[in-house]
Scaffold this active site. Sequence first.
Site, PDB file in Angstrom:
ATOM      1  N   THR A 298      37.762  35.043  42.551  1.00 26.45           N
ATOM      2  CA  THR A 298      37.218  35.915  41.505  1.00 26.45           C
ATOM      3  C   THR A 298      38.323  36.870  41.083  1.00 26.45           C
ATOM      4  O   THR A 298      38.675  37.784  41.831  1.00 26.45           O
ATOM      5  CB  THR A 298      35.987  36.678  41.999  1.00 26.45           C
TER       6      THR A 298
ATOM      7  N   LYS B 233      31.642  34.072  35.833  1.00 28.06           N
ATOM      8  CA  LYS B 233      31.558  34.646  37.177  1.00 28.06           C
ATOM      9  C   LYS B 233      31.534  36.171  37.139  1.00 28.06           C
ATOM     10  O   LYS B 233      30.757  36.822  37.835  1.00 28.06           O
ATOM     11  CB  LYS B 233      32.741  34.149  38.014  1.00 28.06           C
TER      12      LYS B 233
ATOM     13  N   LYS C  33      35.742  45.675  43.570  1.00 27.02           N
ATOM     14  CA  LYS C  33      36.731  44.928  42.794  1.00 27.02           C
ATOM     15  C   LYS C  33      36.063  44.080  41.720  1.00 27.02           C
ATOM     16  O   LYS C  33      36.477  44.082  40.554  1.00 27.02           O
ATOM     17  CB  LYS C  33      37.557  44.049  43.732  1.00 27.02           C
TER      18      LYS C  33
END
Length: 327
Positions: free
Chosen positions: A96, A171, A246
């Site tokens: 990711t 995502k 994050k």
Amino acid sequence: MATYGWIGLGNMGGPMTANLVQAGHTVRGFDLDAGAASAAAAHGVQTVGTIAEAVAGADVVFTMLPKGEHVRAVFGGEDGIWATAEKTTLLADSSTVDIETSQHCHDESAARGFRFVDAPVSGGISGAAAGTLAFMVGGEESAVADASALIEPMAGKVIAAGGPTAGIAAKICNNMMLFIDLMAASEGSQLAEQLGLDPKVFWEIVSVSSGHSWAQQTWYPVPGVVDSAAANRNYDATFRADLAHKDISLALDAGEKTGVRLEAAQLAHRRFEQLIGEGYADKDCSLIVKYTSPDGGAPGWDGTGTAGTEGSSETTGDAAPAETRKA
């Protein structure tokens, strides 16, 4: 049967590669963490000492790494993937990362004669172990088709998301929604308790009602309700707070660049910042429930935790060169 090179054998990469081995494929894996490499080897992965050994002769190479900086280093390093893989090897990143890093990997791979897809996943550690992950794959159409066949042993669903970076874009949006849902599960569970509802009964009601969500089903922050919840294990991480921070930061950055106002995401971002600031970066992201309870505690939490450093020992594996990692 195919030969897979794999960089990053952590809590996601480890069980994903185990499923590939179980399906009869050959997997050569690399991870700087000796414990992660040893665990993967116990499941049949051929662990090696360099990236070059992992990618040699592979039909496909997957990376599953913590951050964009790690992905760039592993691909572009002097002894990295681009320098050592064969041009016939399909390259796939399941990390990711930010859109810019993914686009960089697409552009540089093409310039160097490689095919590349962004192929992030959803489903968490439990999905990785069960082989039921949802993959969202972005890239040139034929590369996506070839990658989808190679992904199948690890997946419950493979979706062609679109062109380059479409997978990582999906995502980022999905994880933003997940963390907003986690906020709802945290606040709803605590309000229900204060109103005298039995936690298990309330969870069952929500499960068949409009409050139903993946976070509520899997990470419900009350012990004794959902087996997979970190609340049952003192909030030891299934998804670390610093990783959640994050991921939602990636969404906020995308929102700023596109002009989309993401107020709910900003609130979730602040909650994860609070956890990190208090020294709980390495605890589970569902510990944000403590900011909703009247006494500042969290159900199932003893109030302790090892102060973590953002970016260390990520749940997705940590195979980046040492100089790119934070201690």
